[in-house]
Design an enzyme around this catalytic site. Structure first.
Site, PDB file in Angstrom:
ATOM      1  N   GLU A  54       0.800  -1.218   0.000  1.00  0.00           N
ATOM      2  CA  GLU A  54       0.000   0.000   0.000  1.00  0.00           C
ATOM      3  C   GLU A  54       0.837   1.275   0.000  1.00  0.00           C
ATOM      4  OE1 GLU A  54      -3.200   0.460  -0.377  1.00  0.00           O
ATOM      5  OE2 GLU A  54      -3.676  -1.664  -0.509  1.00  0.00           O
ATOM      6  N   ASN A  65      -7.488   9.392  -5.420  1.00  0.00           N
ATOM      7  CA  ASN A  65      -8.125   8.408  -6.300  1.00  0.00           C
ATOM      8  C   ASN A  65      -8.919   9.101  -7.396  1.00  0.00           C
ATOM      9  OD1 ASN A  65      -7.403   6.000  -4.672  1.00  0.00           O
ATOM     10  ND2 ASN A  65      -8.685   7.031  -3.156  1.00  0.00           N
ATOM     11  N   ASP A  67     -11.969   8.919  -8.075  1.00  0.00           N
ATOM     12  CA  ASP A  67     -13.281   9.418  -7.643  1.00  0.00           C
ATOM     13  C   ASP A  67     -13.191  10.657  -6.743  1.00  0.00           C
ATOM     14  OD1 ASP A  67     -12.403   8.427  -5.219  1.00  0.00           O
ATOM     15  OD2 ASP A  67     -14.020   6.979  -4.965  1.00  0.00           O
ATOM     16  N   SER A  69     -11.655  10.842  -3.838  1.00  0.00           N
ATOM     17  CA  SER A  69     -11.337  10.505  -2.448  1.00  0.00           C
ATOM     18  C   SER A  69      -9.818  10.357  -2.322  1.00  0.00           C
ATOM     19  CB  SER A  69     -12.039   9.212  -2.043  1.00  0.00           C
ATOM     20  OG  SER A  69     -11.523   8.108  -2.764  1.00  0.00           O
ATOM     21  N   ASP A  71      -6.440   8.351  -0.143  1.00  0.00           N
ATOM     22  CA  ASP A  71      -5.982   7.248   0.698  1.00  0.00           C
ATOM     23  C   ASP A  71      -4.861   7.764   1.593  1.00  0.00           C
ATOM     24  OD1 ASP A  71      -7.720   5.549  -0.627  1.00  0.00           O
ATOM     25  OD2 ASP A  71      -6.205   4.897  -2.059  1.00  0.00           O
ATOM     26  N   ASN A  78      -9.021   4.797   3.030  1.00  0.00           N
ATOM     27  CA  ASN A  78      -9.787   5.655   2.120  1.00  0.00           C
ATOM     28  C   ASN A  78     -10.739   6.622   2.836  1.00  0.00           C
ATOM     29  OD1 ASN A  78     -12.493   5.858   0.287  1.00  0.00           O
ATOM     30  ND2 ASN A  78     -10.615   6.000  -0.916  1.00  0.00           N
TER      31      ASN A  78
END
Ligand SMILES: *[C@@H]1O[C@H](CO)[C@@H](O)[C@H](O)[C@H]1NC(C)=O
Length: 126
Positions: A54, A65, A67, A69, A71, A78
């Site tokens: 990750e 991301n 969309d 959002s 992380d 998220n």
């Protein structure tokens, strides 16, 4: 023995903090202390692999991301579901500020990761 002035300790901590990378061994120690070894059936090596995949062990990593959002941190948690970034709608299921997931003590991130892995998909939730 002379005492080390506090300022040196603080500045070396800040220097480490700036680097933002935690070593595999230091991380293993924290994860062990926080009872992740065996948590929901996942061994310490699973957790280390998850953190590496990750974030490459970068505790301050933030990734946007498609969309909109974000992380956050070692486990790239998220903002749409798990933490509140005060930027976009969030379910905030971990009841945590996304910035807290970047704390070098790792506790908020570990706490939230436990919550995520406890869901039906386990580590497949990542
Ligand atoms: C860690 O992540 C932060 C934020 O994404 C980035 O600015 C920094 O360069 C990264 N550090 C390393 C060592 O990759």
């Amino acid at each position: 023995m002379t005492k080390v002035p506090l300022i040196y300790l603080v500045s070396s901590f800040l220097a480490l903090n700036q680097a933002s990378l935690i070593s595999r061994c230091d991380l293993a120690q924290v994860l062990q202390q926080e009872d992740l070894d065996g948590f929901e059936g996942y061994s310490l090596s699973h957790w280390l692999c998850l953190a590496f995949v990750e974030s490459k062990f970068n505790i301050s990593k933030i990734n946007e991301n498609a969309d909109g959002s974000f992380d956050y941190g070692l486990f790239q948690i998220n903002s749409h579901y798990w933490c509140n970034d005060h930027k976009s709608h969030s379910e905030n299921l971990c009841h945590v500020d996304c910035q807290d997931l970047l704390n070098p003590n790792l506790l908020a991130g570990i706490h939230c990761a436990k919550r995520i892995v406890s869901g039906a998909g386990g580590m497949n939730n990542w």
